[in-house]
Design an enzyme around this catalytic site. Structure first.
Site, short mmCIF file in Angstrom:
data_model
loop_
_atom_site.label_atom_id
_atom_site.label_comp_id
_atom_site.label_asym_id
_atom_site.label_seq_id
_atom_site.Cartn_x
_atom_site.Cartn_y
_atom_site.Cartn_z
N ARG A 20 0.69 11.40 -14.89
CA ARG A 20 -0.45 11.27 -13.98
C ARG A 20 0.06 10.99 -12.57
O ARG A 20 1.13 10.42 -12.39
CB ARG A 20 -1.36 10.12 -14.41
CG ARG A 20 -2.05 10.32 -15.74
CD ARG A 20 -2.78 9.04 -16.11
NE ARG A 20 -3.59 9.19 -17.32
CZ ARG A 20 -4.18 8.17 -17.94
NH1 ARG A 20 -4.04 6.94 -17.47
NH2 ARG A 20 -4.91 8.38 -19.02
N SER B 206 -1.81 5.60 -12.67
CA SER B 206 -1.24 6.39 -13.77
C SER B 206 -1.01 5.56 -15.02
O SER B 206 -0.69 6.11 -16.08
CB SER B 206 0.09 7.01 -13.33
OG SER B 206 1.12 6.03 -13.24
N ALA C 226 3.48 -5.73 -7.75
CA ALA C 226 2.09 -5.45 -8.08
C ALA C 226 1.99 -4.37 -9.17
O ALA C 226 1.13 -4.44 -10.06
CB ALA C 226 1.33 -5.00 -6.83
N ALA D 59 0.87 -1.17 0.00
CA ALA D 59 0.00 0.00 0.00
C ALA D 59 0.91 1.23 0.00
O ALA D 59 1.78 1.35 0.86
CB ALA D 59 -0.91 0.01 1.22
N GLY E 80 3.81 -1.25 -4.74
CA GLY E 80 4.76 -2.37 -4.65
C GLY E 80 5.25 -2.69 -6.04
O GLY E 80 4.47 -2.74 -7.00
N THR F 261 17.74 2.37 -17.95
CA THR F 261 16.74 3.42 -18.12
C THR F 261 17.36 4.76 -17.73
O THR F 261 18.12 4.85 -16.76
CB THR F 261 15.48 3.15 -17.28
OG1 THR F 261 15.83 3.05 -15.89
CG2 THR F 261 14.83 1.84 -17.72
N ASP G 35 8.41 0.86 -12.87
CA ASP G 35 7.67 -0.40 -12.86
C ASP G 35 6.77 -0.50 -14.10
O ASP G 35 6.61 -1.59 -14.67
CB ASP G 35 6.82 -0.50 -11.60
CG ASP G 35 7.65 -0.45 -10.34
OD1 ASP G 35 8.80 -0.94 -10.37
OD2 ASP G 35 7.17 0.09 -9.33
N GLY H 279 15.58 7.92 -17.47
CA GLY H 279 14.61 8.95 -17.14
C GLY H 279 14.07 9.63 -18.38
O GLY H 279 13.67 8.98 -19.35
#
Length: 313
Positions: A294, A300, A44, A14, A41, A228, A261, A230
């Site tokens: 978002r 998002s 998730a 959470a 997470g 990655t 993620d 950015g």
């Protein structure tokens, strides 16, 4: 034909988010916005991102027998992911991430692992049918390292492709590194991994460009590497080939929480569909760029239709 494009093995938290004008320094107190609670997470998030794009996705993770755990299960179902592997227990609360987001959209995160720390190699062994049904298995490091290692080897034994993001960064065993295809790192994670292999060295002092870091990471044993960058996009490297830069669309960042993620979940899905690595990264860069426009993490994440239309505002 696989039943799942992507199996994600990882954390479910959470996210407790507070907006601030400026993130606090050590010993400093700042005033923030009202608290907002999001499903999150790394595990998730990746599963939700892929499922929202249309991937056949399932998540192997642990949550507590509490309101946060039920919220996370419902969030996976709402995104379209299968929750067969979402394990609920009474021995620990659901993991929680405490997040501050500043006015530039950058974040700082502290994670209380909770039930995530109870995801074990035995859970991996019990979930072997999920591994055998998946084209790609995606891993992160918000669960115990021995569980990550068990999942990587189980995936390899099931002939699934292993995508691993070492976040939060930690040294990886050589046998796990050798299964990564790709190893996905941001610039901070790349520096930390290379620092761990450089005696007396500091990751902050590493010379060269991301291309140099990618080549150095390949020498550690992964089958391919994605760095990655950015707003600058990403870099793809594999043995015997030239590195490839993939630019990012220009967007106005609102909140970077979970964008990495989203990238990794999209990458795993496209690899599971059969895309080559560079094409998969091109798609994943667009997904990650969309996500920063978002607020929140899973909220998002775009649909495939939004990415197709190029709707980035």
């Amino acid at each position: 034909m696989h039943d799942y494009d992507l199996l994600v093995v990882g954390s479910a938290n959470a996210d407790l988010v507070v907006g601030v004008d400026q993130r606090p320094a050590a010993g400093e107190t700042v005033l923030g916005s009202d608290l907002v609670i999001h499903p999150g997470g790394k595990g998730a998030n990746q599963a939700a991102a892929a499922a929202r794009l249309g991937a056949r996705t399932t998540l192997l993770a642990r949550v507590g027998d509490d309101a946060y755990g039920r919220m996370l299960g419902q969030a996976q179902r709402d995104a379209g992911a299968d929750t067969t592997g979402l394990l609920e227990g009474k021995d620990a609360p659901t993991g929680v991430a405490l997040i501050t987001v500043d006015s530039a959209g950058d974040n700082s995160i502290v994670v209380s692992q909770g039930a995530n720390a109870r995801l074990t190699p035995e859970d991996v062994a019990a979930a072997r049918p999920l591994f055998q049904a998946a084209a790609v298995v995606s891993l992160q490091l918000e669960i115990p390292l021995e569980t990550v290692a068990a999942a990587a080897h189980t995936a390899a034994g099931s002939e699934a492709r292993v995508v691993l993001n070492p976040s939060p960064p930690a040294p990886l065993p050589d046998d796990v590194l050798g299964l990564c295809d790709p190893l996905v790192v941001n610039e901070h994670e790349a520096r930390r991994l290379l620092e761990a292999r450089t005696e007396g060295g500091s990751g902050n002092d590493l010379p060269g460009t991301p291309e140099v870091w990618a080549e150095a990471l390949l020498e550690l044993g992964p089958r391919s590497v994605v760095v990655t960058l950015g707003a600058a996009g990403a870099l793809v490297a594999a043995p015997g080939t030239a590195t490839v830069r993939v630019p990012s669309p220009a967007v106005e960042a609102v909140d970077t929480t979970g964008a990495g993620d989203a990238f990794t979940g999209a990458l795993g899905w496209r690899l599971g569909r059969g895309d080559d690595l560079v094409d998969a990264v091109r798609y994943a860069v667009r997904v990650g760029s969309f996500a920063v426009t978002r607020a929140g993490a899973q909220e998002s994440y775009p649909s495939a239709e939004e990415i197709e239309k190029g709707t980035f505002t």
